[in-house]
Design an enzyme around this catalytic site. Structure first.
Site, PDB file in Angstrom:
ATOM      1  N   ASP A  98     -17.006  22.537 -16.977  1.00 44.97           N
ATOM      2  CA  ASP A  98     -16.071  22.060 -17.995  1.00 44.97           C
ATOM      3  C   ASP A  98     -14.900  23.013 -18.212  1.00 44.97           C
ATOM      4  O   ASP A  98     -13.990  22.702 -18.990  1.00 44.97           O
ATOM      5  CB  ASP A  98     -16.800  21.826 -19.318  1.00 44.97           C
ATOM      6  N   ASP A 121      26.043  -2.548  -4.954  1.00 46.95           N
ATOM      7  CA  ASP A 121      24.904  -1.921  -4.281  1.00 46.95           C
ATOM      8  C   ASP A 121      23.591  -2.318  -4.933  1.00 46.95           C
ATOM      9  O   ASP A 121      22.622  -2.674  -4.260  1.00 46.95           O
ATOM     10  CB  ASP A 121      25.068  -0.397  -4.335  1.00 46.95           C
ATOM     11  N   LEU A 143      12.779   1.452   3.001  1.00 47.32           N
ATOM     12  CA  LEU A 143      13.272   0.533   4.021  1.00 47.32           C
ATOM     13  C   LEU A 143      13.682   1.297   5.273  1.00 47.32           C
ATOM     14  O   LEU A 143      13.344   0.911   6.395  1.00 47.32           O
ATOM     15  CB  LEU A 143      14.470  -0.249   3.474  1.00 47.32           C
TER      16      LEU A 143
END
Length: 511
Positions: A38, A283, A419
């Protein structure tokens, strides 16, 4: 009872939530009564928030000896040592799954030790097994405020408390600076921020403010409900993410403060503003408008991003959240904003859903980023759980008008770069000589016109739609795309290249 193995969780444990509150406040030290593992809380603060000193957490370790003989003595020794060495105003003794299994009565320990410590001892009223991060934050933050808040006279000028920003939150410290700047521009004073930077003394003065602002829907509203019921303090609970939500946020503050905020809104949304210039540019219209997206994250960010995407013309196929306790509110909030709205906390189901949807871009958590990479989709991380990359050193807000411009930049860059990378992987890279030739052709308008006209081939003609699509392909792979498409068309006996032929060629070269 059915047990489910969770090896990837969207929310942290109750311990994580409590630590986010205490670690964000001043002169508060947390004693974690649990196993050695922990102590990961220290690592998270040191790594993600880049603390230059040890975070205010001390582990009261539960080992084999404690499991056999009891861990009370170890806890008592740890609390007394922290009180003497650290001299905090408050020591929070945090339960864990292990201390709960051992049936340790932490309240009894705190009650017994209180007479021996200078610090105030507090045990969070949460269930270490059942409660998750945000619920634990909400409950514990309310407990802290209820413990120290006192009735005070209101400040002379209209002032507010900002409830929510904390360490380890998704861009929350950056959000805080943006909201502070916005309120300053409007002439509104800030009385207190909770929990970030707050102290016990500050909590005593929380009622000086005229209004509480709950920035996030996941936690903080319970604090506002308590302060309203106990001290009659009004509050608003709108996350200013996106154009619509930010406008609603400002208008409601203006109404409460009695000031006109519309001039400020018009200035930030005027044709000359960064937001309008981006959203209305040629654009943006060509690269963003009509794209298909999916959204997944916590309540506040999933809702806000869904609204923003709709505002800039991106179609949201579905929007989801992992916060099951807020299912009804989430579905109601986004009704009509996405084709499908749902709640799910299984990352594998979300991953499969992304693959089935085939979106142009994904907005999600770090988990959706992994899934998107596996399925080859561009992704923007908009919500926790997040990677260290989403804890930037530079100012990077999500909320307010500055947050909108940042998200727009991220969307635009992610879709375009995704892209370009996709096209390079699909068609291969041109040689250096070919890239130079294409770059020269790009600069010379006459050469470009000759290159693109009729596909530069007497045998095969390009339709206007196909030619326009070719023009939109980045110059450094455009020549390769054109040649491969024409080669495919000749092999298949096509006399004309249409959009259908381009897509068929794309599928062919992806095999």
């Amino acid at each position: 009872m059915v047990l489910k193995l969770a090896y990837w969780m969207y929310e942290g444990t109750a311990l994580s939530g409590i630590a986010r509150v205490t670690g964000s406040m001043k002169k508060i030290h947390t004693v974690i009564h649990g196993p050695q593992g922990d102590s990961y809380i220290n690592v998270m603060f040191s790594m993600l928030e880049r603390f230059h000193e040890l975070p205010p957490f001390t582990l009261s370790a539960i080992g084999r000896r404690e499991m056999a003989k009891g861990s009370r003595a170890r806890l008592v020794e740890t609390v007394l040592r922290v009180d003497e060495e650290q001299k905090p105003d408050v020591i929070v003794i945090t339960p864990t799954c292990s201390s709960t299994l051992l049936q340790e009565d932490l309240d009894a320990v705190a009650h017994t030790l209180q007479a021996r410590t200078n610090a105030t001892l507090i045990v969070p009223k949460v269930n270490a097994f059942r409660d998750l991060e945000h619920y634990a934050m909400d409950q514990f933050l309310t407990q802290m405020v209820a413990t120290f808040a006192e009735e005070q006279s209101k400040s002379e000028r209209f002032s507010v408390n900002i409830i929510g920003p904390s360490y380890l939150g998704f861009h929350q410290i950056h959000d805080l600076e943006e909201i502070k700047k916005t309120l300053q521009d409007l002439g509104i004073e800030i009385n207190l921020v909770v929990p970030y930077g707050a102290s016990v003394e500050a909590l005593r003065n929380i009622t000086k403010a005229h209004l509480n602002i709950s920035l996030y829907q996941e936690y903080g509203k319970s604090v506002c409900d308590y302060l309203k019921e106990r001290f009659g303090m009004d509050y608003l609970s709108i996350t200013p993410l996106g154009i619509r939500q930010t406008g609603r946020f400002l208008e409601e503050i203006g109404e409460k403060a009695g000031i006109d905020v519309h001039a400020y809104i018009r200035r930030n949304l005027s044709p000359a503003s960064l937001i309008s210039r981006c959203v209305n540019s040629v654009d943006a219209l060509s690269s963003l408008y009509g794209k298909r997206a999916v959204v997944f994250g916590d309540y506040s960010h999933a809702v806000g991003v869904t609204y923003l995407l709709r505002e800039i013309g991106i179609q949201v196929e579905w929007a989801g959240t992992y916060m099951k306790a807020m299912e009804s509110s989430f579905k109601q909030e986004l009704q009509g904003q996405a084709k499908e709205v749902f709640v799910c906390d299984d990352f594998q189901k979300i991953s499969n859903k992304i693959k089935e949807t085939q979106p142009d871009i994904v907005f999600g958590t770090q988990m959706e980023r992994h899934s998107s990479a596996r399925h080859d989709f561009p992704c923007v991380v908009i919500s926790s759980p997040a990677h260290i990359l989403n804890f930037p050193l530079h100012a990077s807000p999500i909320l307010g008008y500055s947050g909108i411009t940042r998200i727009l930049d991220n969307i635009n860059g992610t879709i375009k770069l995704g892209l370009e990378e996709h096209l390079v992987n699909m068609f291969g890279e041109d040689s250096q000589e070919e890239e130079v030739q294409i770059a020269i052709a790009e600069v010379a308008a006459s050469t470009e016109k000759k290159e693109l006209s009729a596909g530069a081939s007497e045998e095969i003609k390009w339709t206007p739609d196909a030619l326009n699509t070719l023009k939109q392909i980045p110059f450094f792979v455009r020549g390769k795309v054109q040649r491969n498409t024409e080669t495919y068309a000749r092999e298949k006996g096509h006399k004309e290249i249409t959009l259908e032929v381009i897509y068929a060629a794309k599928a062919h070269f992806e095999k």
